[in-house]
Every structure is written in C-alpha cells, then in structure tokens.
Design an enzyme around this catalytic site. Structure first.
Site, short mmCIF file in Angstrom:
data_model
loop_
_atom_site.label_atom_id
_atom_site.label_comp_id
_atom_site.label_asym_id
_atom_site.label_seq_id
_atom_site.Cartn_x
_atom_site.Cartn_y
_atom_site.Cartn_z
CG HIS A 195 28.66 58.47 35.11
ND1 HIS A 195 28.70 59.92 34.90
CD2 HIS A 195 29.88 57.08 34.24
CE1 HIS A 195 29.91 59.99 33.89
NE2 HIS A 195 30.02 58.56 33.76
CD GLU A 437 33.06 81.54 45.03
OE1 GLU A 437 33.14 80.53 45.21
OE2 GLU A 437 32.89 81.64 43.38
CG ASP A 461 35.70 78.44 47.16
OD1 ASP A 461 36.62 77.55 47.11
OD2 ASP A 461 34.69 78.19 46.38
CB CYS A 508 24.92 79.60 46.78
SG CYS A 508 26.37 80.05 46.51
C1 PEP Z 1 30.87 78.14 47.49
O1 PEP Z 1 32.68 78.01 47.56
O2 PEP Z 1 30.51 78.64 48.48
C2 PEP Z 1 30.13 77.30 46.74
C3 PEP Z 1 29.26 76.94 46.52
O3 PEP Z 1 30.69 76.92 45.52
P1 PEP Z 1 31.74 75.45 45.48
O4 PEP Z 1 31.44 74.93 46.15
O5 PEP Z 1 31.11 75.36 43.70
O6 PEP Z 1 32.93 76.63 45.12
MG MG Z 2 33.15 78.23 45.82
#
Ligand code: PEP
Ligand code: MG
Length: 583
Positions: A195, A437, A461, A508
């Site tokens: 935390h 992904e 991913d 993202c």
């Molecule tokens: C990704 O896989 O790029 C993503 C943004 O998701 P996470 O990192 O939460 O798996």
């Molecule tokens: Mg991901």
C-alpha cells in the site's frame, strides 16, 4: 563526522528526495501471555468481542475521514481490514483458544494470526507476501485495543521529512500523504504492490521499500538521500553525494515545472495531426496527477486492483462507488474502464485456484469473467449504473476471438435489460471496445472491428504472446523487444483494420508512454496513446515538434531493417539527432 551508510532496496516510487529522517516508532506491540482460570474464559471472550467492536469503529472512523474524493481507494483497503476482523474463521478460532486452552485474548489473537501468516509463507509471490502485513496490522490494532493503548495517533511529521519505518500501515500511509508533505518513504518491508508503494506513486512521493533492517540503523534527524528509481538510500551522505542528489532534484523540479506548463497545450503535430494523450490508472488517487500532467482522459483503468486487497470480491455497490468517483473526477473527459483482468500475475486473496502451469495462458481476464458470471455481472451492472456520472467507455481485456466479444456483450445487454426492468437509471449507450493483446485478435482485427466500437492495443501482452516471452521471466527479458519487426507489422495491421472500419485505435501498453518510440507510433497512425501521468509531457513535446511525414519517413526506413537491434539503433540515432539535448 557521521559515517555514510548506503542501503539498496526496491525502488517502489520514482523520484529523488533529500531530507531529515522522521523515524516512526517501529516498536513491536508487546503481547502479554497469561493463563486464565477456566471460570474467567467467558469474560475474556467478551473482552475480545469488545476489542473487535472498538477496532471496527476505529476503522470506520478512519474510513470516513479518508473517504472524501480521491482517497476513496484507501477507504477500500480499510474496509478489507474490517472484513478480516469479522472473518468467521478468525473469530471462532480465537474464541476456541481462549476457552479450550484458557489463554488471554491477546495471546490467542497472536497465535491465530501467526497461523494465518504461515499459510502465506510458502507462496513465492510478492503480492501474497505483502498480504501478511495486513494480517499483522489488524492483529496489532486488536492487541493495542485489548491493552487499552492509543491507536491511530496523528503523526506530526515535519514538512519534507523522509519517513522511515519498519512498515507503514495503510491507515498511516494514507493519513501521512493527506496531512503532510512527506519527502519520501523508506521502509524495511514492502515492495511494488504494498500500500505504501501505491499511495506514494499516486502522490508522486519517492519511495524505497524492502530495505531489510535499514530502519534500525537510522535515527530521527539523520540526513537521508533517497533515489526512488534506483532503490537507493544514503544515510548521512557526503557533501559530494548530497550535491549530486540535489542537482537531480533540481532537474526533476525543472522537468516537472515544464510538464505543468505543457499541460494545457494541445497534442498536435506541426502539420496538424491530432493525437489524444490519455492516462492509465489503477487507483482514483492518480487522477489529480494525471490532470496536472495534461491527460485528456483515462485510456485504461485497471479495475482488478479493486479486487486484490480483500477477503471477498467487491459488491456491486462498491464497484459503483469506485467508478462513480473516477467518472465524476474526470468530468466530461472520456474514461475507459477495463473489466476485470484477473488471473496470470493478478490473483486476489479471496479466489482459491488450482495452480496453473502456464497462468499467462490460463484462466485470466475475459475468460475468467465468462466462467464467473456472478463476479462479471456485479461489475457490468455497476458500470452501467455509473455511466450516468460521466463519459464512460467499457473495454474487455484479452479477447482472443469473436465469440468471447459476443458473449461479453450479450452479458452486458442482459444486465442493461435487468436494470431497466428494475427501474434503475442508466446512462446513454456506452461505447464498448476491446483490448487487442493476443496475436489471434490482431489477425482477425478486421472482423473484430465490425463488432467493437474501439480498439486499444495492449502491447505488454501482445509482445509477450507474439514473441513467446513470459513478461515476468527475467531470463528471457532480453528478448522482450517492442521494436521487433513482427510487433511493428502487427500494430500496423491492427491500426489499418480499425481505420478501414472507422473505429478509433488506441495503445495503452507500456510502449505508448516510451518517448523513444513516439515517432514510430505516430507514423503507425494511432489515434490515442495512454500512459502513466509522468510520461505525458515528454511524449507531448515530441509530438508537437515533428510532422507526420517526417515520422513516416523514419518508420519506412526502420521497417527496411531486419533485426530488433538494428531497428532500435536506427530509431535511437534519429531520436537523438532531434531530441538528445532535451532529455
Ligand atoms: C497490456 O497488456 O499492454 C496492458 C495494458 O494490460 P496489462 O498490462 O494490465 O496486462
Ligand atoms: Mg494486458
């Protein structure tokens, strides 16, 4: 003259700070051990129950104190502590020990907590190890209350002090950042998911955790230099070391000041190509920092973090309150909330699961939700209810084929009709999109684009699955290359499919915030980039100083090359030519 001592820990929140140590008393709560007369055990059980009620009341009061606006997430952590207090197994076991072994309540609480902690001992997972501290915090509170000691004392930390402790409870961490300007956190226990780390990152406070026994060697008033990125702590540094740290601090402040100046500027290339820059969040606390850094919206809200710190999944109401807080804090700006991505490395304490041999390829994200409909439905209903409070977009993670998208959408529609039947207000239609992904989703992006209203490319991913590299495995980390030609081609393919279908395509994953890659991504034609707040200003500065043509030329040449190393070298040399002086 004092001797300089250095400690190496886990860099849990970046940034450099220099200040005087404020050591929080790490004194362990002493646990009296008393054998009772059998006739006294009923009264002892009563004493235990009174301490439970008192602890519960204290946690509730703290929760109320912290539950205004952005601190809501900490309130959720305190709620998890309250649930531990009321755990039936815990209550039954402590009562049994008091009665059968005729021992006092303090001793019984410690023994049951020790047993609970041991259950976590053999788990080789940072997250679970962190949860042991939660058990300890709850036990300490109970024992203190049983002994009539003061709890939740407000700490008078001087402004800019480096808070040093063996461990900091979530309650203390939240209170400290709320009421003081803490210079940095330095603790013996903890790691990335504790935390203190989360609170520190959300407030841009540097933190080095997991330092072993460092707190024993630091006294209040010692001069401390902290480097939250490298995980380095210097106690009583030399003048030379201090001036280096101070210089880094000065540079950081200058970058920050520049960042805040660019917050209002539009993210557009010199030839007028507009790219939206959004933020990724895990907790609502991060919103003030996101907005200060100029995020135009939230491109990824990872909701699984709502699940990780608690003995039971959140209720629909808790989901709703969390989403409402985020949507309201963002006003008209778009907020993309991703449904649960549990599984792989993110497994909550309340979920008992068989160990999977390949968790990254196992029951995670949308697969998990489609097999646990009651968990999924609580989230979907809450999202639909929260949609009246802002500009919501819903995103499904780890979609690997059309059927999953259809099933998830139909579950959403069922929830919508159910809510309408129940007369619950829900907002206008919410755009529903997917994370691209998995390589399978990438290759059928044209078909998925017919049924999704937006794409967001999850490169973390996508790279892991495309290059067959476990993103958690250090041994193969050297193969994790965002500029591998296969990744560039795949992103290009996804963007083209999205464009042909007329839907926006965002990115993202971590790649989106890496300013060394901004020109490549710009040339690939992404509509939105989503990243952590601190990355936005640099990426924006780059976008505002180049043209799309120039970016396309760079990408064209890069794609003539073959190996990831060649492409990286070329892109780096081009970026250095343009921006080296600025970084
Ligand atoms: C990704 O896989 O790029 C993503 C943004 O998701 P996470 O990192 O939460 O798996
Ligand atoms: Mg991901």
């Amino acid at each position: 003259m004092s001797v300089t001592v250095s400690f190496q820990g886990i860099g849990a929140s970046p940034g450099v700070a220099v200040g005087h140590a404020f050591v929080i008393d790490a004194r362990k709560v002493r646990t009296p051990k008393v054998k009772l007369k059998p006739a006294d055990s009923e009264a002892e059980v009563m004493r235990f129950k009174t301490a439970i009620t008192l602890s519960d009341k204290q946690l509730e009061e703290l929760k109320v104190k912290l539950s205004t606006g952005a601190e809501n997430e900490h309130a959720l952590i305190l709620e998890a502590h309250r649930m531990m207090l009321h755990d039936p197994m815990f209550l039954v076991e402590v009562t049994r020990l008091i009665k059968e072994e005729t021992i006092n309540a303090e001793w019984a609480v410690r023994r049951v907590c020790r047993r609970l902690r041991h259950q976590f001992d053999n788990l080789d997972d940072e997250y679970f190890r962190e949860r042991k501290s939660d058990i300890e915090f709850v036990a300490d509170r109970l024992v203190r209350n049983l002994m009539g000691e003061v709890v939740d004392q407000e700490l008078e930390v001087p402004v800019g002090a480096i808070v040093v402790a063996h461990d900091i409870s979530p309650a203390d961490a939240a209170m400290l950042v709320k009421t003081n300007r803490v210079g940095a956190f330095v603790t013996d226990l903890g790691g990335h998911t504790s935390h203190t780390a989360i609170v520190a990152r959300a407030r841009d406070v540097p933190a080095v955790l997991g330092l072993g026994k460092a707190s024993e060697g630091i006294r209040s008033g010692d001069t401390i230099a902290v480097d939250g990125r490298r995980g380095l702590v210097l106690v009583n540094p030399s003048e030379e070391q201090l001036s280096l740290f101070r210089e880094t601090m000065r540079r950081q402040l200058a970058t920050e000041a520049l960042a805040l100046k660019t917050a209002e500027l539009t993210s557009v290339t010199i030839d007028g190509v507009r790219v939206r820059l959004n933020g990724n969040i895990e907790f609502a606390d991060e919103i003030p920092s996101l907005l200060a850094h100029g995020a135009e919206g939230i491109g990824l809200y990872r909701t699984e973090f709502l699940f990780l710190d608690r003995p039971a999944p959140p209720t629909e109401e808790e989901h709703y309150q969390a989403y409402k807080a985020v949507l309201e804090a963002m006003g008209e700006r778009p907020v993309t909330i991703r449904t649960l991505d549990l599984g792989a490395d993110k497994v909550p304490t309340n979920v008992k699961r068989e160990k999977e041999i390949n968790p990254a390829l196992g029951l995670r994200a949308i697969r998990y939700c489609l097999q646990h409909r009651e968990v999924f439905r609580a989230q979907l209903r809450a999202l639909l209810r929260a949609s009246v409070h802002g500009n919501l977009k819903i995103m499904f993670p780890m979609v690997s084929g059309i059927s999953e998208l259809r099933e998830a959408r139909s579950e959403l529609e069922l929830c919508r009709s159910e809510l309408s039947r129940q007369g619950v207000p829900i907002g206008r239609r919410v755009p529903v999109g997917i994370m691209v992904e998995t390589p399978s989703a990438a290759w059928i992006a044209d078909r998925l684009a017919q049924e999704a209203e937006f794409f967001s490319i999850g490169t973390n991913d996508l790279i892991q699955y495309s290059l067959a590299i476990d993103r958690q495995n250090r041994d193969v980390a050297y193969l994790y290359r965002p500029l591998h030609l296969s990744i560039i081609r795949m992103v290009q393919h996804i963007v083209d499919a999205g464009k042909r279908a007329g839907i926006p395509v965002a990115m993202c994953g971590e790649m989106a915030g890496d300013s060394a890659l901004t020109l490549v991504l710009l040339a690939l034609g992404l509509d939105e980039f989503s990243m952590t707040s601190g990355q936005i200003p640099t990426v924006k500065r780059i976008i505002r100083s180049v043209s799309l043509n120039e970016a396309k030329e760079l990408l064209g040449k890069a794609m003539q090359l073959s190996t990831a190393e060649e492409i990286e070298r070329y892109v780096k040399s081009e970026m250095d030519k343009r921006f080296a002086a600025e970084s």
